[in-house]
Each structure stands twice: as C-alpha cells, then as structure tokens.
Design a protein around this motif. Sequence first.
Motif, short mmCIF file in Angstrom:
data_model
loop_
_atom_site.label_atom_id
_atom_site.label_comp_id
_atom_site.label_asym_id
_atom_site.label_seq_id
_atom_site.Cartn_x
_atom_site.Cartn_y
_atom_site.Cartn_z
N SER A 108 -6.65 12.20 6.96
CA SER A 108 -5.38 11.50 6.84
C SER A 108 -4.52 12.10 5.73
CB SER A 108 -5.62 10.02 6.51
OG SER A 108 -4.39 9.38 6.26
N PRO A 109 -3.29 12.49 6.05
CA PRO A 109 -2.39 13.02 5.02
C PRO A 109 -1.73 11.90 4.21
CG PRO A 109 -1.28 13.03 7.13
CD PRO A 109 -2.69 12.55 7.37
N TYR A 110 -1.99 10.64 4.55
CA TYR A 110 -1.34 9.51 3.92
C TYR A 110 -2.17 8.98 2.77
CZ TYR A 110 1.49 9.72 8.07
OH TYR A 110 2.31 10.16 9.07
N ARG A 111 -1.51 8.70 1.65
CA ARG A 111 -2.17 8.12 0.49
C ARG A 111 -1.31 6.97 -0.01
NH1 ARG A 111 -2.74 13.80 -1.14
NH2 ARG A 111 -4.88 14.38 -0.74
N ALA A 112 -1.96 6.05 -0.71
CA ALA A 112 -1.22 4.92 -1.29
C ALA A 112 -0.18 5.48 -2.25
CB ALA A 112 -2.17 3.98 -2.01
N PRO A 113 1.00 4.93 -2.40
CA PRO A 113 1.46 3.75 -1.66
C PRO A 113 1.81 4.10 -0.22
CG PRO A 113 3.21 4.53 -3.07
CD PRO A 113 2.01 5.39 -3.36
N TRP A 114 1.52 3.15 0.64
CA TRP A 114 1.80 3.32 2.06
C TRP A 114 3.08 2.59 2.43
CZ3 TRP A 114 -3.27 2.06 0.51
CH2 TRP A 114 -4.21 3.07 0.74
N THR A 115 3.83 3.18 3.35
CA THR A 115 5.00 2.53 3.92
C THR A 115 4.93 2.70 5.42
OG1 THR A 115 6.36 4.52 3.76
CG2 THR A 115 6.45 3.00 1.89
N GLY A 116 5.55 1.79 6.14
CA GLY A 116 5.56 1.90 7.58
C GLY A 116 5.92 0.59 8.25
N ARG A 117 5.43 0.46 9.48
CA ARG A 117 5.65 -0.76 10.27
C ARG A 117 4.30 -1.28 10.71
NH1 ARG A 117 9.85 -2.94 11.44
NH2 ARG A 117 9.21 -3.82 13.40
N PHE A 121 6.79 -2.48 5.93
CA PHE A 121 6.02 -2.86 4.75
C PHE A 121 5.91 -1.72 3.75
CE2 PHE A 121 2.86 -0.80 7.36
CZ PHE A 121 2.06 -0.12 6.45
N GLU A 122 5.56 -2.09 2.52
CA GLU A 122 5.16 -1.17 1.45
C GLU A 122 3.89 -1.76 0.86
OE1 GLU A 122 8.25 -0.76 -1.47
OE2 GLU A 122 9.58 0.28 -0.09
N LEU A 123 2.87 -0.94 0.72
CA LEU A 123 1.59 -1.39 0.19
C LEU A 123 1.14 -0.43 -0.90
CD1 LEU A 123 -1.13 -2.97 0.27
CD2 LEU A 123 -1.83 -1.39 2.09
N SER A 124 0.72 -0.99 -2.02
CA SER A 124 0.18 -0.16 -3.10
C SER A 124 -0.94 -0.92 -3.79
CB SER A 124 1.27 0.21 -4.11
OG SER A 124 1.82 -0.96 -4.68
N GLN A 156 -8.70 -4.74 -6.09
CA GLN A 156 -8.70 -5.40 -7.39
C GLN A 156 -7.30 -5.74 -7.89
OE1 GLN A 156 -10.49 -2.43 -6.81
NE2 GLN A 156 -12.19 -3.75 -6.25
N GLN A 157 -6.31 -4.93 -7.54
CA GLN A 157 -4.95 -5.16 -8.03
C GLN A 157 -3.97 -4.43 -7.12
OE1 GLN A 157 -4.40 -4.42 -12.19
NE2 GLN A 157 -2.22 -4.07 -11.97
N GLY A 158 -2.90 -5.12 -6.73
CA GLY A 158 -1.94 -4.45 -5.88
C GLY A 158 -0.77 -5.32 -5.49
N ILE A 180 1.87 1.75 11.88
CA ILE A 180 2.45 3.08 11.96
C ILE A 180 2.94 3.42 10.56
CG2 ILE A 180 4.26 4.52 12.95
CD1 ILE A 180 4.23 2.65 15.39
N LEU A 181 2.35 4.44 9.96
CA LEU A 181 2.73 4.87 8.62
C LEU A 181 3.87 5.88 8.68
CD1 LEU A 181 -0.87 5.38 7.20
CD2 LEU A 181 0.66 3.44 6.79
N THR A 182 4.73 5.83 7.68
CA THR A 182 5.83 6.78 7.56
C THR A 182 5.76 7.42 6.18
OG1 THR A 182 7.31 5.06 6.77
CG2 THR A 182 7.33 5.51 9.12
#
Length: 154
Positions: free
Chosen positions: A21-30, A47-50, A54-56, A151-153
């Motif tokens: 996977s070329p995707y790393r946190a933070p993640w954005t997408g739908r 969404f945006e996820l980071s 334990q914490q995020g 779906i990540l962007t």
Amino acid sequence: MLAVFVLLLAGCAHPPATPESPYRAPWTGRLALQVEETASQSFSASFELSGSAQQGQFVLFNPLGNTLARIQWNASHAEITTGQNTRESESLDALLRDVLGTDIPVAALFNWLEGTHVDAVGWQVDLSAISAGRLVAQRHTPTPQATLRIILTR
C-alpha cells in the motif's frame, strides 16, 4: 448514528506501511457504510483519519466540505462532536459500541488501510485493490450484517 459509526471505524492502531500500500496515515478519502437491518441503513462521507488506536482524530465531511462530525481519542478518553453536541466515553471502543450499538474492528481497520491483512472476528476484508486505495470489509456476524467500502485519495 451511522455517521458516528463511520467516524469511529477509522480510529485504530496503525503499523508501518507495507510495500502493498502506498498510503500512510493521515488518510483521506471517501467511505460508505451499509448496515442490513429490518430497514437497511447506509451512509457515505469524505473523511480524514490520523493517529493510532491509542490517540487520534477522525473527521467526516459532507459533499460541500463542511464538517459533519469529529472524533478525538486517547488511551483513556474518547469524544465525538457533531455541531454543538459532544458525547464522551472512557475509550474509543466503548464510544463506538455506545453510539452504534455494536463493536467495530478498529484495530484491524488501521492494519487494513496499511495493506496488512489481519483477522477481525465476524469480518471479512478484501484488500486486493488496496494498492489502488480501495478496500471492502463485510461483517457477517454478529448481525446485523454490514459492508464498509473505503476509497483513499492523496
């Protein structure tokens, strides 16, 4: 309530990225979530996820880019804010269970986003398109059945 589920789904631990996977946190997408109950429920949002288990932070947006909900957590506290309302709990798992009425494989989700297959009780994940930023997870047990599509962007 389904919006809260989607927000909380994204808040888990994340291991180092794998070559798959070329995707790393933070993640954005739908994301889209469909729950098969007596009356089927569905929800979709950007969404945006980071962070980690334990914490995020997990933020959901409507199609116009306005914030629908924000979930923040640490090892001893979790809260979700929607508009002017805030709901708190002692943990992310407990908050999700309280808001959604069911458990979500939060820890597994971060692994899945990194392209690592881990088992989550009752869930089956398809990571065959994770290198293109897509994953599908289905919950078969316990009921109700649910399908999560991400779906990540970049």
